[in-house]
Design an enzyme around this catalytic site. Structure first.
Site, mmCIF file in Angstrom:
data_model
loop_
_atom_site.group_PDB
_atom_site.id
_atom_site.type_symbol
_atom_site.label_atom_id
_atom_site.label_comp_id
_atom_site.label_asym_id
_atom_site.label_seq_id
_atom_site.Cartn_x
_atom_site.Cartn_y
_atom_site.Cartn_z
ATOM 1 N N HIS A 1 -6.898 -5.770 2.379
ATOM 2 C CA HIS A 1 -5.746 -5.182 3.068
ATOM 3 C C HIS A 1 -5.192 -6.260 4.003
ATOM 4 O O HIS A 1 -5.936 -6.794 4.837
ATOM 5 C CB HIS A 1 -6.160 -4.000 3.948
ATOM 6 C CG HIS A 1 -6.714 -2.807 3.235
ATOM 7 N ND1 HIS A 1 -5.969 -1.667 3.019
ATOM 8 C CD2 HIS A 1 -7.934 -2.555 2.714
ATOM 9 C CE1 HIS A 1 -6.726 -0.762 2.399
ATOM 10 N NE2 HIS A 1 -7.920 -1.274 2.206
ATOM 11 N N HIS B 1 -10.200 -5.202 -2.935
ATOM 12 C CA HIS B 1 -8.837 -5.424 -2.443
ATOM 13 C C HIS B 1 -8.896 -5.835 -0.988
ATOM 14 O O HIS B 1 -9.619 -5.249 -0.192
ATOM 15 C CB HIS B 1 -7.958 -4.171 -2.604
ATOM 16 C CG HIS B 1 -8.610 -2.896 -2.167
ATOM 17 N ND1 HIS B 1 -9.545 -2.249 -2.937
ATOM 18 C CD2 HIS B 1 -8.468 -2.155 -1.047
ATOM 19 C CE1 HIS B 1 -9.953 -1.157 -2.319
ATOM 20 N NE2 HIS B 1 -9.324 -1.079 -1.152
ATOM 21 N N GLN C 1 -14.518 2.784 1.441
ATOM 22 C CA GLN C 1 -13.796 2.268 0.280
ATOM 23 C C GLN C 1 -13.484 3.429 -0.654
ATOM 24 O O GLN C 1 -14.369 4.235 -0.964
ATOM 25 C CB GLN C 1 -14.655 1.225 -0.447
ATOM 26 C CG GLN C 1 -13.954 0.590 -1.640
ATOM 27 C CD GLN C 1 -14.793 -0.483 -2.318
ATOM 28 O OE1 GLN C 1 -15.948 -0.721 -1.924
ATOM 29 N NE2 GLN C 1 -14.230 -1.125 -3.313
ATOM 30 N N ASP D 1 0.852 -1.189 0.000
ATOM 31 C CA ASP D 1 0.000 0.000 0.000
ATOM 32 C C ASP D 1 0.889 1.241 0.000
ATOM 33 O O ASP D 1 1.903 1.310 0.694
ATOM 34 C CB ASP D 1 -0.912 -0.013 1.225
ATOM 35 C CG ASP D 1 -2.056 0.974 1.099
ATOM 36 O OD1 ASP D 1 -3.211 0.535 1.019
ATOM 37 O OD2 ASP D 1 -1.796 2.204 1.094
ATOM 38 N N ILE D 2 0.500 2.238 -0.798
ATOM 39 C CA ILE D 2 1.298 3.457 -0.933
ATOM 40 C C ILE D 2 1.266 4.296 0.348
ATOM 41 O O ILE D 2 2.152 5.136 0.571
ATOM 42 C CB ILE D 2 0.786 4.282 -2.145
ATOM 43 C CG1 ILE D 2 1.853 5.204 -2.671
ATOM 44 C CG2 ILE D 2 -0.495 5.032 -1.829
ATOM 45 C CD1 ILE D 2 1.511 5.834 -4.025
ATOM 46 N N ASN E 1 -12.715 -2.982 2.951
ATOM 47 C CA ASN E 1 -13.615 -1.842 3.053
ATOM 48 C C ASN E 1 -14.613 -1.925 1.909
ATOM 49 O O ASN E 1 -14.240 -2.236 0.772
ATOM 50 C CB ASN E 1 -12.829 -0.533 2.972
ATOM 51 C CG ASN E 1 -11.913 -0.334 4.170
ATOM 52 O OD1 ASN E 1 -12.275 -0.684 5.294
ATOM 53 N ND2 ASN E 1 -10.738 0.210 3.939
HETATM 54 P P1 5GP Z 1 -9.656 1.510 0.445
HETATM 55 O O1 5GP Z 1 -9.742 2.797 1.214
HETATM 56 O O2 5GP Z 1 -10.399 1.598 -0.863
HETATM 57 O O3 5GP Z 1 -10.049 0.308 1.244
HETATM 58 O O4 5GP Z 1 -8.135 1.276 0.151
HETATM 59 C C1 5GP Z 1 -7.474 1.758 -0.974
HETATM 60 C C2 5GP Z 1 -6.004 1.678 -0.665
HETATM 61 O O5 5GP Z 1 -5.298 1.856 -1.861
HETATM 62 C C3 5GP Z 1 -5.534 2.772 0.308
HETATM 63 O O6 5GP Z 1 -4.995 2.156 1.463
HETATM 64 C C4 5GP Z 1 -4.509 3.543 -0.494
HETATM 65 O O7 5GP Z 1 -3.407 3.954 0.281
HETATM 66 C C5 5GP Z 1 -4.121 2.560 -1.586
HETATM 67 N N1 5GP Z 1 -3.705 3.176 -2.829
HETATM 68 C C6 5GP Z 1 -4.377 4.155 -3.506
HETATM 69 N N2 5GP Z 1 -3.718 4.473 -4.635
HETATM 70 C C7 5GP Z 1 -2.609 3.679 -4.658
HETATM 71 C C8 5GP Z 1 -1.530 3.561 -5.583
HETATM 72 O O8 5GP Z 1 -1.446 4.226 -6.617
HETATM 73 N N3 5GP Z 1 -0.568 2.648 -5.286
HETATM 74 C C9 5GP Z 1 -0.632 1.869 -4.163
HETATM 75 N N4 5GP Z 1 0.370 1.011 -3.976
HETATM 76 N N5 5GP Z 1 -1.625 1.965 -3.283
HETATM 77 C C10 5GP Z 1 -2.613 2.865 -3.517
#
Ligand code: 5GP
Length: 115
Positions: free
Chosen positions: A103, A101, A95, A31-32, A88
């Site tokens: 985590h 995805h 989300q 994760d970034i 999420n």
């Molecule tokens: P969500 O909030 O949808 O459950 O999680 C999305 C996740 O994707 C976040 O934890 C966010 O940091 C990660 N993320 C978003 N854009 C990128 C990206 O370009 N590269 C990587 N490696 N992670 C990303």
């Protein structure tokens, strides 16, 4: 057809990601914006928007995906101390990327309840 997301660009190698596992069905990458010492996202290569959409998929697909998450966590060396899996979903789940995805969070003790 569901929307394209940043994860499609990662799958297409159009933007870089720190990949820790890849096979025909899934990609796992760091994760970034890590929320734990180990924070990995495991995504299916098939574009599925979110957790609720797994209902439209076969048991074999979902089972394989869930087992791949466990396999990645094992390969990361997290089985001993344990880890947390988070999916999420939707607005209340916060989300932000509409490509399902998992985590994988590990490397520290987690708290409960989640925020
Ligand atoms: P969500 O909030 O949808 O459950 O999680 C999305 C996740 O994707 C976040 O934890 C966010 O940091 C990660 N993320 C978003 N854009 C990128 C990206 O370009 N590269 C990587 N490696 N992670 C990303």
């Amino acid at each position: 057809m569901s929307e394209t997301t940043i994860f499609d660009k990662i799958l297409a190698k159009e933007i870089p990601a720190d990949v820790v596992y890849e096979d025909d069905a899934v990609l796992a990458f760091k994760d970034i914006n890590p929320q734990a010492p180990t924070h990995i996202l495991v995504i299916p290569k098939k574009r599925i928007p979110g957790y609720a959409d797994l209902l439209a998929e076969s048991d074999a697909f979902v089972g394989d995906y869930m087992k791949k998450v466990a396999k990645v966590a094992q390969e990361l060396g997290l089985n001993g101390d344990g880890y947390r899996i988070v999916f999420n979903y939707g607005k209340n789940g916060q989300q932000t990327v509409n490509h399902i995805h998992a985590h994988i969070l590990g490397g520290r003790g987690m708290s409960w309840p989640p925020g």
